[in-house]
Design a protein around this motif. Structure first.
Motif, PDB file in Angstrom:
ATOM      1  N   ASP A  95      -5.816  11.512   0.019  1.00 49.40           N
ATOM      2  CA  ASP A  95      -6.345  10.170   0.250  1.00 49.40           C
ATOM      3  C   ASP A  95      -6.243   9.375  -1.054  1.00 49.40           C
ATOM      4  N   ASP A  96      -7.359   8.891  -1.584  1.00 48.87           N
ATOM      5  CA  ASP A  96      -7.324   8.121  -2.830  1.00 48.87           C
ATOM      6  C   ASP A  96      -7.732   8.954  -4.034  1.00 48.87           C
ATOM      7  N   CYS A  97      -7.871  10.271  -3.853  1.00 50.86           N
ATOM      8  CA  CYS A  97      -8.285  11.153  -4.957  1.00 50.86           C
ATOM      9  C   CYS A  97      -7.073  11.800  -5.613  1.00 50.86           C
TER      10      CYS A  97
ATOM     11  N   MET B 230       4.445  -3.346  -7.742  1.00 46.73           N
ATOM     12  CA  MET B 230       3.983  -2.163  -7.019  1.00 46.73           C
ATOM     13  C   MET B 230       4.937  -0.979  -7.152  1.00 46.73           C
ATOM     14  N   GLY B 231       6.120  -1.244  -7.707  1.00 56.17           N
ATOM     15  CA  GLY B 231       7.077  -0.148  -7.903  1.00 56.17           C
ATOM     16  C   GLY B 231       8.371  -0.309  -7.142  1.00 56.17           C
TER      17      GLY B 231
ATOM     18  N   PHE C 296       0.837  -1.207   0.000  1.00 62.59           N
ATOM     19  CA  PHE C 296       0.000   0.000   0.000  1.00 62.59           C
ATOM     20  C   PHE C 296       0.869   1.254   0.000  1.00 62.59           C
ATOM     21  N   TRP C 297       1.866   1.293   0.896  1.00 56.22           N
ATOM     22  CA  TRP C 297       2.686   2.493   1.006  1.00 56.22           C
ATOM     23  C   TRP C 297       3.601   2.674  -0.198  1.00 56.22           C
ATOM     24  N   CYS C 298       4.025   1.584  -0.798  1.00 57.34           N
ATOM     25  CA  CYS C 298       4.827   1.690  -2.023  1.00 57.34           C
ATOM     26  C   CYS C 298       4.014   2.363  -3.125  1.00 57.34           C
ATOM     27  N   ARG C 299       2.755   1.950  -3.245  1.00 58.98           N
ATOM     28  CA  ARG C 299       1.879   2.563  -4.260  1.00 58.98           C
ATOM     29  C   ARG C 299       1.695   4.052  -3.987  1.00 58.98           C
ATOM     30  N   LYS C 300       1.521   4.402  -2.711  1.00 63.14           N
ATOM     31  CA  LYS C 300       1.351   5.809  -2.348  1.00 63.14           C
ATOM     32  C   LYS C 300       2.617   6.620  -2.652  1.00 63.14           C
ATOM     33  N   LEU C 301       3.771   6.045  -2.352  1.00 58.02           N
ATOM     34  CA  LEU C 301       5.029   6.737  -2.621  1.00 58.02           C
ATOM     35  C   LEU C 301       5.239   6.934  -4.116  1.00 58.02           C
ATOM     36  N   ARG C 302       4.850   5.945  -4.896  1.00 63.06           N
ATOM     37  CA  ARG C 302       5.035   6.028  -6.336  1.00 63.06           C
ATOM     38  C   ARG C 302       4.134   7.087  -6.984  1.00 63.06           C
ATOM     39  N   GLU C 303       3.102   7.510  -6.285  1.00 66.15           N
ATOM     40  CA  GLU C 303       2.239   8.565  -6.817  1.00 66.15           C
ATOM     41  C   GLU C 303       2.939   9.914  -6.817  1.00 66.15           C
TER      42      GLU C 303
ATOM     43  N   PRO D 190      14.166   5.302  -5.220  1.00 66.37           N
ATOM     44  CA  PRO D 190      14.301   3.841  -5.170  1.00 66.37           C
ATOM     45  C   PRO D 190      13.787   3.249  -3.858  1.00 66.37           C
ATOM     46  N   ILE D 191      13.141   2.087  -3.972  1.00 63.41           N
ATOM     47  CA  ILE D 191      12.556   1.388  -2.824  1.00 63.41           C
ATOM     48  C   ILE D 191      13.053  -0.051  -2.807  1.00 63.41           C
ATOM     49  N   ILE D 192      13.603  -0.465  -1.671  1.00 60.73           N
ATOM     50  CA  ILE D 192      13.990  -1.859  -1.467  1.00 60.73           C
ATOM     51  C   ILE D 192      13.048  -2.475  -0.442  1.00 60.73           C
ATOM     52  N   PHE D 193      12.339  -3.526  -0.832  1.00 61.01           N
ATOM     53  CA  PHE D 193      11.480  -4.239   0.105  1.00 61.01           C
ATOM     54  C   PHE D 193      12.338  -5.146   0.983  1.00 61.01           C
ATOM     55  N   ILE D 194      12.017  -5.158   2.277  1.00 62.43           N
ATOM     56  CA  ILE D 194      12.662  -6.095   3.194  1.00 62.43           C
ATOM     57  C   ILE D 194      11.548  -6.891   3.873  1.00 62.43           C
ATOM     58  N   SER D 195      11.659  -8.218   3.854  1.00 60.83           N
ATOM     59  CA  SER D 195      10.543  -9.004   4.380  1.00 60.83           C
ATOM     60  C   SER D 195      10.960 -10.424   4.732  1.00 60.83           C
TER      61      SER D 195
END
Length: 224
Positions: free
Chosen positions: A147-149, A93-94, A62-69, A74-79
């Motif tokens: 928000d989502d707008c 997701m970006g 969710f937050w990756c999508r928001k950041l990409r807006e 650059p984003i590295i996922f850690i999981s």
């Protein structure tokens, strides 16, 4: 010095990562409020984000999508997740890279350095947004996000809102706003300004921001 935002829910892991970043002469900023990651991002202006998938309230996707807006940083996922689908979703997701827990810090630092070199050797991804009370104005595409707008603005609507957001709480006279709309020797008259403000207010209202622009009688407008 590069600033790296660490969005990690595990306090121990967060401390380890920030400590490792400091040893490598990065500025590590740990997210604290997981309900307002976007605001933390805007305030800290990082050059890279380390983003866990499992987070309180909203997940890392969710937050990756928001950041990409608003940014191409650059984003590295850690999981701890290790399925093929998790990695595919992270990229879709970006995300730019994915590293699985438990984390080998040498590998993480190698990935960070490589990604920073690739990104900033030829591109400038400086954050180009203005934010006010959760509303984000993207300076690259004249779009307001709340928000989502996502609200597309005309050139004059964008300029008016940009002035109000960068001078939030300050009353801007109509003359000052009109001078900012001067272009190609065509002066925007008083009636044109009124029309643009009315249209801008209507667009803001559609996104739930109807009361943001206030009128100070006899003086001008301000953003509340």
């Amino acid at each position: 010095m590069f600033t790296i935002l660490v969005v990690e829910d595990d306090p121990t892991m967060k401390e380890i990562i920030v400590g490792a970043l400091e040893k490598w002469h990065f500025e590590g900023i740990a997210a604290i409020d997981f309900d307002h990651i976007l605001q933390t991002f805007i305030d800290s202006k990082p050059q890279l984000v380390l983003l866990d998938i499992n987070l309180p309230a909203f997940d890392g996707y969710f937050w990756c999508r928001k950041l990409r807006e608003i940014s191409k940083v650059p984003i590295i996922f850690i999981s701890s997740r290790d399925t093929r689908m998790d990695k595919i979703m992270a990229m879709n997701m970006g995300g730019d890279d994915f590293i699985q827990k438990p984390i080998d810090m040498d590998i993480l630092m190698a990935k960070i350095n490589a990604l920073l070199r690739r990104t900033y050797s030829y591109l400038d991804h400086e954050l180009q947004v203005v934010e006010h009370r959760g509303a984000v104005l993207n300076l690259k595409d004249s779009r307001l996000i709340y928000d989502d707008c996502q609200i597309d603005l005309t050139k004059n609507e964008f300029r008016i809102l940009y002035m109000l957001m960068t001078h939030a709480g300050e009353v801007l006279s109509r003359d000052k706003i009109m001078r900012a709309l001067w272009e190609d020797e065509s002066f925007v008259d008083d009636n044109t300004l009124t029309v643009n403000v009315v249209r801008l207010r209507k667009k803001l209202a559609e996104a739930g921001l109807e009361s943001r622009i206030k009128t100070k009688k006899g003086q001008g407008y301000f953003l509340e």
